[in-house]
Scaffold this active site. Sequence first.
Site, PDB file in Angstrom:
ATOM      1  CG  LEU A   1       8.909 -16.964  -2.971  1.00  0.00           C
ATOM      2  CD1 LEU A   1       8.713 -16.943  -1.827  1.00  0.00           C
ATOM      3  CD2 LEU A   1      10.141 -15.711  -3.583  1.00  0.00           C
TER       4      LEU A   1
ATOM      5  CG  ASP B   1      -1.854   1.665   0.601  1.00  0.00           C
ATOM      6  OD1 ASP B   1      -2.690   1.021   0.294  1.00  0.00           O
ATOM      7  OD2 ASP B   1      -2.563   1.456   2.303  1.00  0.00           O
TER       8      ASP B   1
ATOM      9  CG  HIS C   1      -0.541   1.475  -8.755  1.00  0.00           C
ATOM     10  ND1 HIS C   1      -0.450   1.412  -8.102  1.00  0.00           N
ATOM     11  CD2 HIS C   1      -1.945   2.737  -9.537  1.00  0.00           C
ATOM     12  CE1 HIS C   1      -1.932   2.085  -7.758  1.00  0.00           C
ATOM     13  NE2 HIS C   1      -2.500   2.519  -8.308  1.00  0.00           N
TER      14      HIS C   1
END
Length: 239
Positions: free
Chosen positions: A132, A20, A37
């Site tokens: 991962l 965020d 973004h």
Amino acid sequence: MELSAVDLSQVPGHVACVMDGNGRWAERRGLKRTDGHAAGEEALFDAVHGALELGIEWLTVYAFSTENWRRPVDEVRYLMRFNESLLLRRVDELDDLGVRVRFVGRRDWRVPKRLIDRMDSSIDKTAGNSELTLTIAFNYGGRAEIVDSVRRLVAEGAGPDDITEAAISRHLYDPEMPEVDLMVRTSGEFRISNFLLWELAYSELVFVDTLWPDFRRQHLADAVAEFQRRTRRFGGLSG
Ligand code: IPE
Ligand code: IPE
Ligand code: MG
């Protein structure tokens, strides 16, 4: 990376991030929200490198919520294209790093087909990797996930006694996803915003003021160190 504060034998198995603060990061620089973004991409990849270095096995990131459709149509359209382009440009790099890419969220008609296709090809390409698991929560809502799970159970013919916690867990978007050990939210907001409600039940929550585009692997390591200072009790007694 400064890992001295982290005990590498006690690393959380599953870390989830609410990425965020992109809009505020951009506004502070006199840029467009969408530039924020774009700047978040580097933070995401640095966090992935950090997770690999720390030995975190599951990293889940919140990229677009079921509530983010409320944003201006231009910003929503940008986010759809941006995520498609990110996967197109960088899935090979993730593959080379041994990262397995997965998605959680609703695949409804509002998500462009090209993005869905790119998600599927990213999943397929990286399916064999095991360093991962990077799960991208896209058009994701924690309440929607629980509703969708129960709907699937009922569609399979489950009766009231079949609706158990284990059964709901098995019907979540990714039944293999372990519960979250550590949730990190950037940008100084102290809320969950409908992220992984079921999976967060007993996770440790760490909130940092850093805006997502400024987040780097060191911040992840610091959050893990904070996690390691906590005592998890799961309702029981410690020690
Ligand atoms: C998070 O950054 C990214 C998404 C929700 C897609 P924001 O866009 O929410 O940035 P702020 O919170 O407005 O600064
Ligand atoms: C949560 O951030 C969603 C993502 C990071 C994708 P928001 O910026 O949408 O959350 P609120 O509106 O501040 O709760
Ligand atoms: Mg926000």
